[in-house]
Scaffold this motif. Sequence first.
Motif, PDB file in Angstrom:
ATOM      1  N   ALA A 146       0.808  -1.225   0.000  1.00 35.77           N
ATOM      2  CA  ALA A 146       0.000   0.000   0.000  1.00 35.77           C
ATOM      3  C   ALA A 146       0.833   1.263   0.000  1.00 35.77           C
ATOM      4  O   ALA A 146       0.378   2.301  -0.485  1.00 35.77           O
ATOM      5  CB  ALA A 146      -0.943   0.001   1.207  1.00 35.77           C
ATOM      6  N   VAL A 147       2.042   1.218   0.542  1.00 34.33           N
ATOM      7  CA  VAL A 147       2.831   2.444   0.633  1.00 34.33           C
ATOM      8  C   VAL A 147       3.303   2.910  -0.744  1.00 34.33           C
ATOM      9  O   VAL A 147       3.607   4.086  -0.945  1.00 34.33           O
ATOM     10  CB  VAL A 147       4.034   2.240   1.584  1.00 34.33           C
ATOM     11  CG1 VAL A 147       5.115   1.383   0.952  1.00 34.33           C
ATOM     12  CG2 VAL A 147       4.607   3.574   2.030  1.00 34.33           C
ATOM     13  N   SER A 148       3.342   1.998  -1.719  1.00 32.35           N
ATOM     14  CA  SER A 148       3.744   2.379  -3.071  1.00 32.35           C
ATOM     15  C   SER A 148       2.538   2.870  -3.859  1.00 32.35           C
ATOM     16  O   SER A 148       1.391   2.626  -3.485  1.00 32.35           O
ATOM     17  CB  SER A 148       4.401   1.202  -3.801  1.00 32.35           C
ATOM     18  OG  SER A 148       3.486   0.138  -3.956  1.00 32.35           O
ATOM     19  N   ALA A 206      -6.050   1.590  -0.056  1.00 31.57           N
ATOM     20  CA  ALA A 206      -5.251   2.813   0.002  1.00 31.57           C
ATOM     21  C   ALA A 206      -5.669   3.852  -1.031  1.00 31.57           C
ATOM     22  O   ALA A 206      -5.221   4.997  -0.971  1.00 31.57           O
ATOM     23  CB  ALA A 206      -3.772   2.476  -0.183  1.00 31.57           C
ATOM     24  N   GLY A 207      -6.495   3.459  -1.995  1.00 32.46           N
ATOM     25  CA  GLY A 207      -6.960   4.415  -2.987  1.00 32.46           C
ATOM     26  C   GLY A 207      -6.033   4.602  -4.162  1.00 32.46           C
ATOM     27  O   GLY A 207      -6.023   5.669  -4.785  1.00 32.46           O
ATOM     28  N   GLN A 237      -3.767  -0.268   8.586  1.00 31.57           N
ATOM     29  CA  GLN A 237      -4.789   0.346   7.742  1.00 31.57           C
ATOM     30  C   GLN A 237      -6.100   0.525   8.496  1.00 31.57           C
ATOM     31  O   GLN A 237      -6.769   1.551   8.359  1.00 31.57           O
ATOM     32  CB  GLN A 237      -5.017  -0.525   6.497  1.00 31.57           C
ATOM     33  CG  GLN A 237      -3.840  -0.560   5.539  1.00 31.57           C
ATOM     34  CD  GLN A 237      -4.004  -1.628   4.479  1.00 31.57           C
ATOM     35  OE1 GLN A 237      -4.592  -2.686   4.722  1.00 31.57           O
ATOM     36  NE2 GLN A 237      -3.495  -1.378   3.287  1.00 31.57           N
ATOM     37  N   LEU A 238      -6.457  -0.473   9.299  1.00 31.89           N
ATOM     38  CA  LEU A 238      -7.719  -0.408  10.020  1.00 31.89           C
ATOM     39  C   LEU A 238      -7.759   0.774  10.981  1.00 31.89           C
ATOM     40  O   LEU A 238      -8.811   1.393  11.189  1.00 31.89           O
ATOM     41  CB  LEU A 238      -7.946  -1.717  10.777  1.00 31.89           C
ATOM     42  CG  LEU A 238      -9.322  -1.953  11.398  1.00 31.89           C
ATOM     43  CD1 LEU A 238     -10.425  -1.861  10.344  1.00 31.89           C
ATOM     44  CD2 LEU A 238      -9.359  -3.302  12.083  1.00 31.89           C
ATOM     45  N   LEU A 239      -6.618   1.117  11.556  1.00 39.08           N
ATOM     46  CA  LEU A 239      -6.574   2.231  12.502  1.00 39.08           C
ATOM     47  C   LEU A 239      -6.904   3.563  11.843  1.00 39.08           C
ATOM     48  O   LEU A 239      -7.234   4.532  12.542  1.00 39.08           O
ATOM     49  CB  LEU A 239      -5.194   2.302  13.169  1.00 39.08           C
ATOM     50  CG  LEU A 239      -4.833   1.135  14.092  1.00 39.08           C
ATOM     51  CD1 LEU A 239      -3.430   1.310  14.649  1.00 39.08           C
ATOM     52  CD2 LEU A 239      -5.838   0.987  15.218  1.00 39.08           C
ATOM     53  N   THR A 240      -6.822   3.645  10.517  1.00 42.26           N
ATOM     54  CA  THR A 240      -7.117   4.902   9.813  1.00 42.26           C
ATOM     55  C   THR A 240      -8.554   4.962   9.307  1.00 42.26           C
ATOM     56  O   THR A 240      -8.940   5.963   8.685  1.00 42.26           O
ATOM     57  CB  THR A 240      -6.170   5.076   8.613  1.00 42.26           C
ATOM     58  OG1 THR A 240      -6.475   4.089   7.610  1.00 42.26           O
ATOM     59  CG2 THR A 240      -4.710   4.932   9.035  1.00 42.26           C
ATOM     60  N   ALA A 241      -9.348   3.929   9.551  1.00 39.60           N
ATOM     61  CA  ALA A 241     -10.711   3.868   9.004  1.00 39.60           C
ATOM     62  C   ALA A 241     -11.586   4.979   9.566  1.00 39.60           C
ATOM     63  O   ALA A 241     -11.488   5.350  10.741  1.00 39.60           O
ATOM     64  CB  ALA A 241     -11.337   2.504   9.314  1.00 39.60           C
ATOM     65  N   LYS A 242     -12.466   5.504   8.713  1.00 37.89           N
ATOM     66  CA  LYS A 242     -13.459   6.489   9.115  1.00 37.89           C
ATOM     67  C   LYS A 242     -14.847   5.901   8.885  1.00 37.89           C
ATOM     68  O   LYS A 242     -14.996   4.858   8.245  1.00 37.89           O
ATOM     69  CB  LYS A 242     -13.271   7.787   8.324  1.00 37.89           C
ATOM     70  CG  LYS A 242     -11.895   8.422   8.506  1.00 37.89           C
ATOM     71  CD  LYS A 242     -11.781   9.746   7.769  1.00 37.89           C
ATOM     72  CE  LYS A 242     -10.376  10.318   7.855  1.00 37.89           C
ATOM     73  NZ  LYS A 242      -9.914  10.483   9.248  1.00 37.89           N
TER      74      LYS A 242
END
Length: 722
Positions: free
Chosen positions: A351-353, A380-381, A535-540
């Motif tokens: 995802a970081v790339s 990650a979009g 990633q889950l920690l950034t979920a809205k």
Amino acid sequence: MNASTLKRGLLATILFSTLSGFSPGSLSAVEPAAEDSPVAWPAVTRTARPWTRWWWLGNAVDPQNLTRELESYRKAGIGGVEVTCIYGVQGQDAREIPYLSPNWIEMLKHACTEANRLDMGVDLPPGSGWCIGGPQLPAELSNANVVITQKPVDAAHPLHAGFGQSPPQALEAFDDKGNHVRLADKIDDKGEVNWTPPPGKWIVYTVSQKFSGQMVKRPAPGGEGRSFNPFSKRALDAGLKPFDALFEQLPAGAIRSQFHDSYEYMGDWTDDLFDEFQKRAGYDLRDHLPALTSRGTEDETIRVRADYRRVMGELLLDNVIGRWVDKAHARGQLARNQAHGSPGNLLDLYAVSDIPETEVFRNDQDPLVAKFASSAAHVAGHRLCSSETFTWMSEHFTETLGDMKQEADFLFAAGINHLFYHGTAYSPADAAWPGWCFYASTEMNPRNSIWHDADALNTYFTRCQSVLQTGEPANDILLYWPASDVWQAGAGDPRHMLTKLTVHAKNWLADLPFGDLAAKLWARGFTFDFISDRQLLTAKIDDHHRIIMPGGSYAVVLVPTCTFMPPETLEKLTAMTRDGVRVIFQHRIPSDVPGLGHLEERRARLKVAGAETLKQPGTRVLVSDKPEAALQTFGVIREPMVDRAGIMFIRRATASGYQYFICNHGSKPVEDWITLAKPAESVVLMDAMTGRAGLAAIKKGGHGYPRIYLQLQPGESMLLRT
């Protein structure tokens, strides 16, 4: 219709008929169409076309042949090249150009200029062959393995050792009663230590590192040398230093993306690990060297080695891959990364790339492995998710266009939308047939007989990718990947310091309940993406209680059966359920935390979060040994088309509806009414092989969902637009 257009149409029809028994009358032609028409194909871009890895053997290239080859590739429908320089051709030494030399840079400039003229792109790895490294790399920053010696001592046999000017990274003594003495402080100015232990049986542990022996693989002339340490900031900076100078000499925009190949590094240590471990794990690894070497208690050994694995993965992500991406962005370039093979969390590393990339080797097709890259892109979009495709499918010049279509269709269904051929070897015009070849490639080049029809296949790929690169993922489920269970599993095995998550040996996936659940969801037609702790920690959460990630929205989080979970992850899930998000736990809520640091404190946090989660109403939280029934309770509908053997699909959302890619990998035709799991007023069938499109026969099914009549012969595929 001119002769060229007629030829392409006939080739497409012949190819498709050969693959799938396609009947030219099965779709009415509605082409050409206005750009805003629902039956119009998206505009073709260089990114929509397939790209290829372009092997420069020995860097033995010249401007005339570079231009000739690029024009041939473009005529065949290829949209870009990744320039990878490797070893030379026997007997062609006089043509070789040293890697990164002024002459080589001029050749690269010429290739970039010509590619741009032809509306093609160029990617470049920061190194020749694969595995970053080369002659610029100092020995102390090269790929390293840990060396841990164990020496028994007692009062009658004290320690006498000399280290000269190279003191060890750790020198620790432990007795059989758990006592511990730090001996590094006792090393004198001469680099010697003399220590008589107290009564008891003691073992002195000495920790140092050595070069792993790994050199750059298949390097080009001038690119030979040691591979770098993939856990070290300083090693990355040293490895990339020549490319800082290179990029200063290239025109802006000449390189679309830097590329890092699959993780094939051998090392397992870095010189600042003890400091990094203290910060990231919360305790001093030197205090637990017996456990690291599998001489501690079973529980301590498992937990310490799990922490070691997690920390090494974080160093790879934070110190190297993430910083490499930042460096590419600073130069206006993208970063394309193959994370598989890594000892870290694949989802985070992909995802970081900007362009996560998977690979398929010798037809080793597993959609769940490919979904690690596509899930990372979706969550990650990132618009693009690529694949190193057709790697060594068979022996040279025996692969068929049908073989390639079958593999590409599998990848499209798994979420890949940016194919790279592996590969195309540069070959000068005067080279006798079959020209210059690379041993592991499919040899997708003008010397291969299938090249005569490559434009038909590439047109098919382009049409598919032009659709699959639009919209956003339309998957219902975020399937939690319990990486902590991976780090803990088998951690006491002294043969393996690190767990490398490869695309070939897949026990890290298949041996866990996660892999079994993911396979069942796939087979039953549920749509899902994997998600990591980070990633889950950034979920809205939106007003409709859907989970919002940068790439799209999801209806539910599904946690497979797992034992270990970081407390912050369960606390996040608990908070999400309080806000109305629906979460399913298969069988049970995780009962323990991974690792050793602050163990009881973290266990207490997990227990509190678990208890609060169980207090949430059944409209938000379900603990069930029947995940499919739980999903249905929460209104998650599967795509029933997969009940026809061999059918695979992917679904994406657009502003006006949904787009499906559907392929038949089975041995029997599909001729039936199928129900879509999303609403639609009308459905357009789009045949990417011929370019024809038309309205599907449609009628209402149960719950108001549309039913369409679908005809797919074995090997055939279709795009649907609702």
